[in-house]
Design a protein around this motif. Structure first.
Motif, PDB file in Angstrom:
ATOM      1  N   SER A 125       5.906   4.577  13.542  1.00 35.07           N
ATOM      2  CA  SER A 125       5.574   5.338  14.745  1.00 35.07           C
ATOM      3  C   SER A 125       4.073   5.357  15.084  1.00 35.07           C
ATOM      4  CB  SER A 125       6.144   6.757  14.602  1.00 35.07           C
ATOM      5  OG  SER A 125       6.042   7.481  15.799  1.00 35.07           O
ATOM      6  N   LEU A 126       3.453   6.553  15.086  1.00 33.41           N
ATOM      7  CA  LEU A 126       2.022   6.665  15.399  1.00 33.41           C
ATOM      8  C   LEU A 126       1.174   5.959  14.336  1.00 33.41           C
ATOM      9  CD1 LEU A 126      -0.170   7.899  17.282  1.00 33.41           C
ATOM     10  CD2 LEU A 126      -0.214   9.856  15.722  1.00 33.41           C
ATOM     11  N   GLY A 127       1.624   5.989  13.076  1.00 34.34           N
ATOM     12  CA  GLY A 127       0.920   5.273  12.019  1.00 34.34           C
ATOM     13  C   GLY A 127       0.870   3.778  12.298  1.00 34.34           C
ATOM     14  N   GLY A 179       4.257   8.224  10.138  1.00 36.10           N
ATOM     15  CA  GLY A 179       4.055   8.630  11.519  1.00 36.10           C
ATOM     16  C   GLY A 179       3.495  10.046  11.587  1.00 36.10           C
ATOM     17  N   LYS A 180       3.325  10.544  12.789  1.00 36.44           N
ATOM     18  CA  LYS A 180       2.789  11.900  12.981  1.00 36.44           C
ATOM     19  C   LYS A 180       3.708  12.924  12.316  1.00 36.44           C
ATOM     20  CE  LYS A 180       1.178  15.026  16.591  1.00 36.44           C
ATOM     21  NZ  LYS A 180       0.956  15.208  18.031  1.00 36.44           N
ATOM     22  N   GLY A 181       3.121  13.793  11.507  1.00 32.37           N
ATOM     23  CA  GLY A 181       3.909  14.805  10.813  1.00 32.37           C
ATOM     24  C   GLY A 181       4.608  14.287   9.571  1.00 32.37           C
ATOM     25  N   LYS A 238      -6.153  11.164   7.916  1.00 29.76           N
ATOM     26  CA  LYS A 238      -6.464  12.462   8.549  1.00 29.76           C
ATOM     27  C   LYS A 238      -6.631  12.351  10.077  1.00 29.76           C
ATOM     28  CE  LYS A 238      -7.007  14.754   4.597  1.00 29.76           C
ATOM     29  NZ  LYS A 238      -6.326  13.802   3.735  1.00 29.76           N
ATOM     30  N   SER A 239      -6.878  11.146  10.557  1.00 29.51           N
ATOM     31  CA  SER A 239      -7.210  10.957  11.978  1.00 29.51           C
ATOM     32  C   SER A 239      -6.082  11.373  12.913  1.00 29.51           C
ATOM     33  CB  SER A 239      -7.538   9.485  12.243  1.00 29.51           C
ATOM     34  OG  SER A 239      -8.652   9.091  11.493  1.00 29.51           O
ATOM     35  N   GLU A 240      -6.473  11.975  14.024  1.00 26.58           N
ATOM     36  CA  GLU A 240      -5.521  12.302  15.091  1.00 26.58           C
ATOM     37  C   GLU A 240      -5.848  11.545  16.370  1.00 26.58           C
ATOM     38  OE1 GLU A 240      -5.445  16.530  15.560  1.00 26.58           O
ATOM     39  OE2 GLU A 240      -4.613  16.876  13.565  1.00 26.58           O
ATOM     40  N   LYS A 241      -7.066  11.035  16.460  1.00 31.92           N
ATOM     41  CA  LYS A 241      -7.513  10.292  17.646  1.00 31.92           C
ATOM     42  C   LYS A 241      -7.704   8.817  17.282  1.00 31.92           C
ATOM     43  CE  LYS A 241      -8.422  14.075  20.230  1.00 31.92           C
ATOM     44  NZ  LYS A 241      -8.142  15.155  19.300  1.00 31.92           N
ATOM     45  N   GLU A 278       2.589  19.018  23.186  1.00 28.35           N
ATOM     46  CA  GLU A 278       1.544  17.993  23.058  1.00 28.35           C
ATOM     47  C   GLU A 278       0.408  18.298  24.039  1.00 28.35           C
ATOM     48  OE1 GLU A 278       1.301  15.498  20.939  1.00 28.35           O
ATOM     49  OE2 GLU A 278       3.278  15.701  20.023  1.00 28.35           O
TER      50      GLU A 278
END
Length: 200
Positions: free
Chosen positions: A68-70, A10-12, A37-40, A125
């Motif tokens: 999570s975000l992943g 996930g993020k972080g 590496k992507s954030e968007k 955020e």
């Protein structure tokens, strides 16, 4: 030909977290952490797709573990890939709803965000009009056999949101009573281990 377990943090998080899952598999599996590496989401679609394409021909079977975000980036990027099974932990399954909830908590209207383009929240955020309009149009279409682990006290995704996702995608849901978005306590990790062992 070997099998592969691909772990998406996930993020972080860190790709090194993949090592945690080694204990569940024998030597016939490569355990690989994906250090994206992507954030968007539009960047993730390209990066995730290319990464999995580079691996698919090297392995007999691929299993996805995503957090999570992943998990969200995986859901929007990998639906057409040859993945045998996915194990999603506290997945973000409705990014539009999450952003709208953040906007409500910060008292930001759609019109204000449209005009300002980006607004920093009190919790660090960045609210982005470009991001919001993208995720509204980019719906999840997922049909890979999937197990979802969800904590009852997850503050990122509501129980209604996770239930809607499960119905729409025909995935299996396990809810930990009192569990949080981030599984980290001894009790939570024991629950995660049991869930994982019984579903792989």
């Amino acid at each position: 030909m070997k099998n592969a377990i691909i772990y998406v943090p996930g993020k972080g998080g860190s790709a090194k977290e993949a090592e945690y899952y080694r204990k569940f598999f024998n030597d016939g599996f490569d355990i690989i952490g994906f250090n994206y590496k992507s954030e968007k989401p539009w960047d993730a679609k390209v990066e995730f797709s290319n990464y999995f394409d580079s691996l698919i021909s090297k392995y007999n079977k691929i299993m996805l573990i995503a957090n999570s975000l992943g998990a969200y980036f995986s859901l929007i990027s990998l639906a057409d890939k040859k993945i045998k099974k996915a194990m999603l932990i506290s997945p973000i399954v409705d990014m539009e709803r999450l952003i709208l909830d953040m906007m409500i908590s910060e008292n930001v209207s759609k019109e204000e965000l449209r005009i300002k383009k980006e607004i920093e929240t009190s919790f660090g955020e960045i609210l982005s009009w470009e991001y919001l309009t993208y995720v509204i149009k980019d719906t999840i279409n997922w049909n890979i056999p999937t197990e979802v682990l969800y904590g009852e006290k997850d503050t990122m995704t509501s129980i209604d949101t996770i239930n809607n996702f499960v119905k729409k995608t025909n995935t299996n849901l396990t809810i930990m009573s009192g569990g949080e978005h981030w599984f980290h306590t001894k009790e939570q990790m024991e629950f995660l281990d049991k869930w994982f062992k019984s579903n792989i």
